[in-house]
Enzyme design. Structure first.
Site, PDB file in Angstrom:
ATOM      1  N   GLY A 105      -1.215  -1.516  10.407  1.00  0.00           N
ATOM      2  CA  GLY A 105      -0.397  -1.594   9.188  1.00  0.00           C
ATOM      3  C   GLY A 105       0.838  -0.713   9.850  1.00  0.00           C
ATOM      4  CG  HIS A 111      -1.759  -1.263   1.719  1.00  0.00           C
ATOM      5  ND1 HIS A 111      -3.251  -1.321   1.186  1.00  0.00           N
ATOM      6  CD2 HIS A 111      -1.201  -2.389   1.926  1.00  0.00           C
ATOM      7  CE1 HIS A 111      -3.656  -2.930   1.535  1.00  0.00           C
ATOM      8  NE2 HIS A 111      -2.551  -3.400   1.466  1.00  0.00           N
ATOM      9  CG  PHE A 112       3.986   2.055  -2.325  1.00  0.00           C
ATOM     10  CD1 PHE A 112       4.157   1.168  -0.828  1.00  0.00           C
ATOM     11  CD2 PHE A 112       5.116   1.793  -3.640  1.00  0.00           C
ATOM     12  CE1 PHE A 112       5.020  -0.140  -1.170  1.00  0.00           C
ATOM     13  CE2 PHE A 112       5.689   0.914  -3.588  1.00  0.00           C
ATOM     14  CZ  PHE A 112       6.240  -0.127  -2.461  1.00  0.00           C
ATOM     15  CG  ASP A 136      -0.542  -4.988   4.599  1.00  0.00           C
ATOM     16  OD1 ASP A 136      -1.270  -4.901   3.405  1.00  0.00           O
ATOM     17  OD2 ASP A 136      -1.770  -5.885   5.177  1.00  0.00           O
ATOM     18  CG  ASN A 195      -6.669  -4.988  11.145  1.00  0.00           C
ATOM     19  OD1 ASN A 195      -6.571  -5.130  11.753  1.00  0.00           O
ATOM     20  ND2 ASN A 195      -7.516  -3.584  10.316  1.00  0.00           N
TER      21      ASN A 195
END
Length: 448
Positions: free
Chosen positions: A332, A65-66, A313, A286
Site C-alpha cells: 500500500g 484507507h485513512f 486505494d 495488493n
C-alpha cells in the site's frame, strides 16, 4: 461562519463530456447559477478571475484507507482528508479494515462521529463483511452508508470472506453495492511458499506480481462475477491490475444500468513491473503492479468504458514499515494528494482527455454509488469544485507532501498541472497551498 457568495469568472468549465467558458455563482453550499456572463450583484460577492484555468467537479475517491481508528501512527482521517483536499478530492469513501474493524453498526457510527469532528473532505464509509456478521449487514441502512466491502483475498484480521455458502448468502441478501478485493488466497500462498524456499525472507520485490499473479486475480474476479450473475447482486470490482480481467466487463450499456462494474487505480495506470528496481517496496501494492502489457490493456478498458472509475486505494504506511525486506514490508501507499495531478499529467501526454478524467473520477463514482448532488458542475448541486492551472509545474518533494507518513511514490516527479483552489460545500477551503479555517465537510448522502 457564514459562507461568502463567490463568483468565479472566465473559467473553462469541464462537465458531462464538454468544456465551455463561462461564470459560476456559488451561494451558500450550492451552485446557484452557471452562465456565459454573471455580474456581481453586491460588493460582498467574492470574485475570482479564473481566466485560463479549468473548473472541475471535486473528485470522489471510492476507495481509501485513512487508518483511523487503531492505526493512527500511519495516518488519520484529519491528515489524509486534508491531503485529499489539496489534491482536488472533495469526497472519500473509506474502507472497513481499521482496528477495530467496521463490521458492526456501532463501530460504523463511531467512525462517522470521528469524521464529523475532524474531516476536511466529505466522507462516507464502507461496512465490512465477514464470515460471521450477516446479521449486522442486514441492520445497515443503505441510505446512510456507501456500500459493503468484502475481502475475497488479502484481508487483515478476520475479514477474509472465504466460506462459499456465507458469500452466496451475503450476495443474495443485500441491495447495497458490494465492492470486492479479488485475489485468490490459495494461489498466492502457493506462489509465496515457492519464493520463500528459493530466497528466504528477502524475496526481490520484482517477484511481487509473480506471487500475486494474474492467475490469482482472474480466478477470484471471475468467481465473484459468476456469483453476482447467479444472485443478481450489484457488484463493483476494486483495483483491476491485469489485462486479462478486463475481458470480464462490458461497455454495452450505460453505467447506471450496469450490475457489474470495475475500477482501476492510479498506480496501476502509472507504474509497471519495470519500476520495481527503482521504487522497490514503495510500489508494493495488493493487487501488484504488473507488466507494461497489463497497464496498456487497463488503459484500453478504461478509455472504452469497460472500466468505470479511477480511484486511489490510498493506503499509507510509515517509512520504517516500508523499508523492511519484502516479507515484512506492508503493501500500500499514499495517493490522494497526487492522483488528480498524475491523471492530468496523462492528459498532457495524450493518454486521456480532461473530460474523460472528470467522467471517471467525478461523475461515475457519483452514479455508481448514487451520491446525492455531487460529482457534477450543475445548478442546485453542492459546490464541490476544483480550479486547476494546467501550466504551473511543481515537483513532489518531502516539504510539500501532506500525508502523515511523509512520503510518496511520486517523490521527485514534476507535474505540469497544479490545483490552485478547492471549494467544499460552497466554501473556499484551499487556495494556493494554504488551507482556510472553515470546516465545511459533510457526511455523504445517497439517493437510493
Amino acid at each position: 461562519m457564514k459562507k461568502k457568495t463567490i463568483l468565479i469568472k472566465n473559467v473553462n468549465i469541464v462537465n458531462e463530456g464538454s468544456i465551455f467558458n463561462g461564470d459560476i455563482l456559488i451561494e451558500g453550499e450550492y451552485i446557484k447559477e452557471i452562465n456565459d456572463s454573471i455580474s456581481a450583484k453586491s460588493a460582498d460577492v467574492h470574485v475570482i478571475d479564473a481566466e485560463g484555468k479549468y473548473l472541475l467537479p471535486g473528485a470522489i475517491d471510492d476507495q481509501v484507507h485513512f487508518r483511523e481508528p487503531g492505526l493512527t501512527h500511519k495516518a488519520n482521517i484529519e491528515s489524509e482528508s486534508r491531503a485529499a483536499i489539496a489534491g482536488g478530492i472533495t469526497s472519500f469513501i473509506e474502507m472497513p479494515n481499521t482496528n477495530p474493524q467496521t463490521t458492526t453498526v456501532e463501530k460504523l457510527e463511531e467512525k462517522f462521529e470521528i469524521a464529523s469532528k475532524t474531516s476536511f473532505a466529505n466522507y462516507s464509509f464502507m461496512f465490512g463483511g465477514t464470515n460471521d456478521n450477516l446479521e449486522e449487514i442486514l441492520k445497515v441502512d443503505p441510505k446512510s452508508v456507501a456500500g459493503l466491502k468484502l475481502f475475497l483475498g488479502s484481508s487483515t484480521g478476520n475479514m477474509l470472506v472465504d466460506d462459499p455458502e456465507i458469500l452466496e448468502k451475503i450476495f443474495k441478501s443485500t441491495n447495497m453495492v458490494i465492492s470486492v478485493h479479488c485475489e485468490d488466497e490459495a494461489t498466492i500462498k502457493k506462489n509465496f511458499q515457492e519464493h520463500l524456499e528459493t530466497y528466504g525472507d528477502d524475496i526481490p520485490v520484482k517477484c511481487h506480481p509473480i506471487i500475486r499473479s494474474e492467475e490469482a486475480c482472474y480466478l477470484s474476479s471471475s468467481k465473484a462475477i459468476e456469483l453476482a450473475k447467479k444472485t443478481g447482486a450489484r457488484l463493483h470490482v476494486f483495483h483491476l491490475s491485469t489485462g486479462k480481467e478486463t475481458s470480464l466487463f462490458t461497455n454495452k450499456m450505460p453505467l447506471k444500468d450496469k450490475k457489474i462494474t470495475a475500477e482501476v487505480c492510479v498506480h496501476h495506470l502509472w507504474f509497471s513491473d519495470k519500476d520495481y528496481d527503482e521504487k522497490g517496496t514503495f510500489i508494493k501494492w495488493n493487487p501488484a503492479v504488473k507488466t507494461e502489457k497489463d497497464r496498456d490493456q487497463l488503459w484500453k478498458a478504461l478509455l472504452d468504458d469497460r472500466i468505470d472509475v479511477i480511484a486511489t486505494d490510498h493506503a499509507p504506511h510509515t517509512l520504517e514499515e516500508k523499508n523492511n525486506v519484502y516479507t515484512s514490508a506492508p503493501s500500500g501507499g499514499p495517493l490522494v494528494q497526487h492522483a488528480l495531478p498524475a491523471m492530468l499529467e496523462m492528459f498532457h501526454r495524450g493518454k486521456i482527455s480532461i473530460e474523460k478524467i472528470v467522467e471517471k473520477m467525478c461523475h461515475n463514482p457519483a452514479i455508481l454509488f448514487q451520491v446525492e448532488k455531487r460529482g457534477y458542475v450543475k445548478e442546485g448541486y453542492f459546490a464541490d469544485l476544483v480550479l486547476v492551472d494546467l501550466n504551473n509545474p511543481w515537483t513532489v518533494k518531502k516539504d510539500n507532501i501532506l500525508y502523515k507518513c511523509g512520503w510518496s511514490p511520486f517523490e521527485g516527479t514534476t507535474f505540469k498541472s497544479r490545483i490552485t483552489h478547492t471549494f467544499l460545500n460552497g466554501a473556499l477551503v484551499y487556495q494556493n497551498a494554504k488551507f482556510s479555517d472553515i470546516k465545511s465537510a459533510k457526511r455523504l448522502t445517497f439517493n437510493r
